[in-house]
Design an enzyme around this catalytic site. Sequence first.
Site, PDB file in Angstrom:
ATOM      1  N   GLU A  85     -23.332  -6.594  13.879  1.00 34.23           N
ATOM      2  CA  GLU A  85     -22.674  -7.904  13.880  1.00 34.23           C
ATOM      3  C   GLU A  85     -21.752  -8.107  12.686  1.00 34.23           C
ATOM      4  O   GLU A  85     -20.939  -9.035  12.670  1.00 34.23           O
ATOM      5  CB  GLU A  85     -23.724  -9.019  13.914  1.00 34.23           C
ATOM      6  CG  GLU A  85     -24.420  -9.149  15.261  1.00 34.23           C
ATOM      7  CD  GLU A  85     -25.455 -10.266  15.284  1.00 34.23           C
ATOM      8  OE1 GLU A  85     -25.930 -10.650  14.194  1.00 34.23           O
ATOM      9  OE2 GLU A  85     -25.781 -10.738  16.376  1.00 34.23           O
TER      10      GLU A  85
ATOM     11  N   GLU B 189     -41.798   6.500  15.882  1.00 31.39           N
ATOM     12  CA  GLU B 189     -42.073   5.823  14.608  1.00 31.39           C
ATOM     13  C   GLU B 189     -42.970   6.640  13.680  1.00 31.39           C
ATOM     14  O   GLU B 189     -43.062   6.345  12.487  1.00 31.39           O
ATOM     15  CB  GLU B 189     -42.706   4.456  14.854  1.00 31.39           C
ATOM     16  CG  GLU B 189     -44.108   4.504  15.419  1.00 31.39           C
ATOM     17  CD  GLU B 189     -44.724   3.121  15.543  1.00 31.39           C
ATOM     18  OE1 GLU B 189     -45.966   3.045  15.577  1.00 31.39           O
ATOM     19  OE2 GLU B 189     -43.987   2.125  15.609  1.00 31.39           O
TER      20      GLU B 189
END
Length: 209
Positions: free
Chosen positions: A83, A114
Amino acid sequence: MELTKLVTEQRNPHTLDIDELSTLEILSRINEEDSRVPAAVELAIYQIAALVDAATEALANGGRLIYVGAGTSGRLGVLDASECPPTFGTDPRQIVGVIAGGEMALRHPTEGAEDDEGQATRDMQALGLSDADVLVGIAASGRTPYTLAAMRYARQIDAKVGCIVNNPGSEMEKVAHYPIVVLCGPEVITGSTRMKAGTAQKLVLNMIS
């Protein structure tokens, strides 16, 4: 550390009866718990400021700000980085988000990603991580192996390291030069750290970017 001992994984006494409530009551409980998050972020404001100053200096000197995480935390980091160009007109190469499991993990669960410490190191090397960069690990638990491995690699090459976590005394907090610890307590739904913890992480990321 056992997962059940983490604050974010404990049962919330305010929502033990959530399955017996009406829709309006459930939403009111969620809203009440969410309202505690900004106050928790405020308590970490000096920690946030220290990381922001370090990141600002790095960017001014040609370095990068790199977010690293897995699952929800990784997605939030990628979201914040993505963004920045449309919102602030930054070069897309300045602020980078890395998620365990790569682009596939943005939309789909990636079992085992992970926990892959070796892949974290390879991902940082492929990114060309250098001592000019600031790396920020993000994890509610503060113990995600992928994220920890990336942070440790960053320290090995003398990059500055920060973290955003939601449990006290975590390993990530110990590894970071600039730890940000936001304690917003147990989740509305036990262990659902995409909720309050995720909201806290997003608020902190908003401040950083």
